[in-house]
Design a protein around this motif. Structure first.
Motif, short mmCIF file in Angstrom:
data_model
loop_
_atom_site.label_atom_id
_atom_site.label_comp_id
_atom_site.label_asym_id
_atom_site.label_seq_id
_atom_site.Cartn_x
_atom_site.Cartn_y
_atom_site.Cartn_z
N VAL A 16 0.85 -1.18 0.00
CA VAL A 16 0.00 0.00 0.00
C VAL A 16 0.90 1.24 0.00
O VAL A 16 2.06 1.16 0.39
N PRO A 17 0.38 2.39 -0.45
CA PRO A 17 1.23 3.59 -0.55
C PRO A 17 1.83 4.05 0.77
O PRO A 17 2.93 4.57 0.81
N PHE A 18 1.08 3.88 1.89
CA PHE A 18 1.56 4.31 3.20
C PHE A 18 1.48 3.16 4.20
O PHE A 18 0.48 2.43 4.22
N THR A 19 2.50 3.03 5.03
CA THR A 19 2.47 2.05 6.10
C THR A 19 2.90 2.71 7.41
O THR A 19 3.79 3.56 7.42
N VAL A 20 2.25 2.33 8.50
CA VAL A 20 2.52 2.94 9.80
C VAL A 20 3.79 2.35 10.40
O VAL A 20 3.97 1.13 10.44
N TYR A 21 4.65 3.23 10.88
CA TYR A 21 5.91 2.81 11.52
C TYR A 21 5.80 2.89 13.04
O TYR A 21 5.98 1.90 13.73
N THR A 22 5.48 4.07 13.57
CA THR A 22 5.30 4.23 15.02
C THR A 22 4.08 5.08 15.29
O THR A 22 3.65 5.88 14.46
N VAL A 23 3.52 4.92 16.48
CA VAL A 23 2.33 5.68 16.86
C VAL A 23 2.28 5.78 18.38
O VAL A 23 2.74 4.89 19.09
N GLY A 24 1.70 6.86 18.88
CA GLY A 24 1.57 7.02 20.32
C GLY A 24 1.06 8.40 20.68
O GLY A 24 0.73 9.21 19.81
N MET A 25 1.03 8.67 21.97
CA MET A 25 0.59 9.98 22.46
C MET A 25 1.21 10.20 23.84
O MET A 25 1.09 9.33 24.72
N GLY A 96 6.24 6.08 3.00
CA GLY A 96 5.44 6.27 1.79
C GLY A 96 6.25 6.97 0.72
O GLY A 96 7.16 7.74 1.02
N SER A 97 5.92 6.72 -0.53
CA SER A 97 6.66 7.30 -1.65
C SER A 97 6.39 8.79 -1.77
O SER A 97 5.39 9.30 -1.28
N SER A 103 0.46 13.56 -3.49
CA SER A 103 -0.97 13.52 -3.82
C SER A 103 -1.83 13.92 -2.63
O SER A 103 -2.99 14.28 -2.80
N TRP A 104 -1.27 13.85 -1.42
CA TRP A 104 -1.99 14.26 -0.22
C TRP A 104 -1.53 15.63 0.27
O TRP A 104 -1.89 16.07 1.36
N ALA A 147 -7.58 7.25 6.62
CA ALA A 147 -8.70 8.01 7.21
C ALA A 147 -8.17 9.25 7.92
O ALA A 147 -8.79 10.33 7.85
N LEU A 148 -7.04 9.12 8.59
CA LEU A 148 -6.42 10.25 9.28
C LEU A 148 -5.99 11.32 8.27
O LEU A 148 -6.25 12.52 8.46
N LEU A 149 -5.36 10.90 7.18
CA LEU A 149 -4.92 11.85 6.15
C LEU A 149 -6.11 12.52 5.48
O LEU A 149 -6.06 13.71 5.14
N THR A 150 -7.19 11.76 5.29
CA THR A 150 -8.40 12.32 4.70
C THR A 150 -8.99 13.40 5.60
O THR A 150 -9.38 14.48 5.14
#
Length: 295
Positions: A16-25, A96-97, A103-104, A147-150
């Motif tokens: 897929v064009p984007f893949t999640v590497y890290t996430v948190g808060m 992501g490329s 495009s975003w 969905a986040l980017l949208t």
């Protein structure tokens, strides 16, 4: 709310064009990355304030609430809370490329993106977090990242100044803007093109667009449009004998009298004379077996 860091080290395994590497808060501490981060980052300010320093500048930029900070991979930077322990930040980093990011609206330069509310963005970060780490679901995490980017694109588009760049637009983006504007002129030369409207469409002022045209084509937008129209008219004079001078002028978006005057200024003869000259050259070339030459 706090979400401990979760990472997906196998994030590049599916197509897929984007893949999640890290996430948190978390409450953001001072960070300094002299060589940048290995993935693209979105930092969402939930509360408090921070400051960011791009290593190629001699200034710090403030990051307030309801702001998303985008930092592309490999871009040297440092950021700190204004007050210790008072900058709550949700973060998602991804691979992501360049084409996919462009495009975003995510280019190769950092940006501070104001949004109306971060509530929905924070909800999506939490959902990405639940599908990351030990329970990593690559497809679900990527779907939620989209969905986040949208949501980010939707909210930033509603702002009067959707993307406040922290640094000048890179030359490649500027060049792309000029090429888009030039292509539009070629596509719609037959219409009444307003440079003011064109500048608005590409997100620049008339003064900025003129400066970019001068840098790229060594001419102003109006002069470029005139050149496009006259070049098209010249070609029609040579290749379409059934069209009158007035028809050709209107076809390229010019008043016939103005077209004749400007054509003579550029080519030294009026359109009718030019057509006769090219017709004689074609006849002579046909008799001699040589292809006619264009000026």
């Amino acid at each position: 709310m706090k979400l401990e860091l979760r990472s997906n080290l196998s994030s590049g395994e599916h197509g897929v064009p984007f893949t999640v590497y890290t996430v948190g808060m978390e409450q953001q501490n001072a960070i300094s990355r002299l060589e940048g981060f290995s993935a693209h980052q979105l930092l969402i300010t939930a509360s408090g304030k921070g400051r960011v320093h791009l290593m190629d500048q001699n200034k710090w930029d403030s990051i307030a609430e309801n702001t998303v900070l985008y930092i592309p991979a490999g871009f040297p930077n440092e950021y700190v809370p204004v007050a210790e322990g008072d900058w709550l930040v949700a973060f998602v980093s991804f691979h992501g490329s360049a084409i996919a990011r462009a495009s975003w609206g995510l280019e190769d330069a950092p940006a501070a993106i104001p949004v109306r509310s971060v509530t929905r963005l924070l909800q999506l970060v939490e959902r990405i977090w639940r599908h990351s780490g030990a329970d990593y679901d690559s497809w679900a995490a990527s779907e939620l990242l989209f969905a986040l980017l949208t949501e980010l694109r939707k909210q930033s588009a509603e702002e009067p100044n959707p993307t406040a760049l922290l640094r000048p637009v890179p030359e490649t983006s500027r060049s792309l803007t000029v090429l888009k504007a030039a292509k539009f002129m070629q596509d719609y030369m037959h219409r009444d093109i307003s440079i003011a409207h064109l500048a608005e469409q590409v997100g620049y002022s008339q003064k900025q667009l003129t400066r970019l045209f001068l840098r790229t084509f060594q001419t102003t937008p109006l002069q470029y449009l005139r050149h496009v129209r006259l070049t098209a008219g010249q070609l029609l004079l040579e290749t379409n004998e059934s069209m009158t001078i007035s028809q050709i002028a209107r076809h390229v978006g010019m008043d016939p009298t103005y077209f004749t005057r400007e054509f003579r200024r550029s080519y030294g003869v009026v359109p009718g004379e030019y057509r006769l000259i090219k017709a004689r050259e074609a006849q002579e070339a046909a008799r001699s077996g040589n292809a006619p030459r264009r000026p």
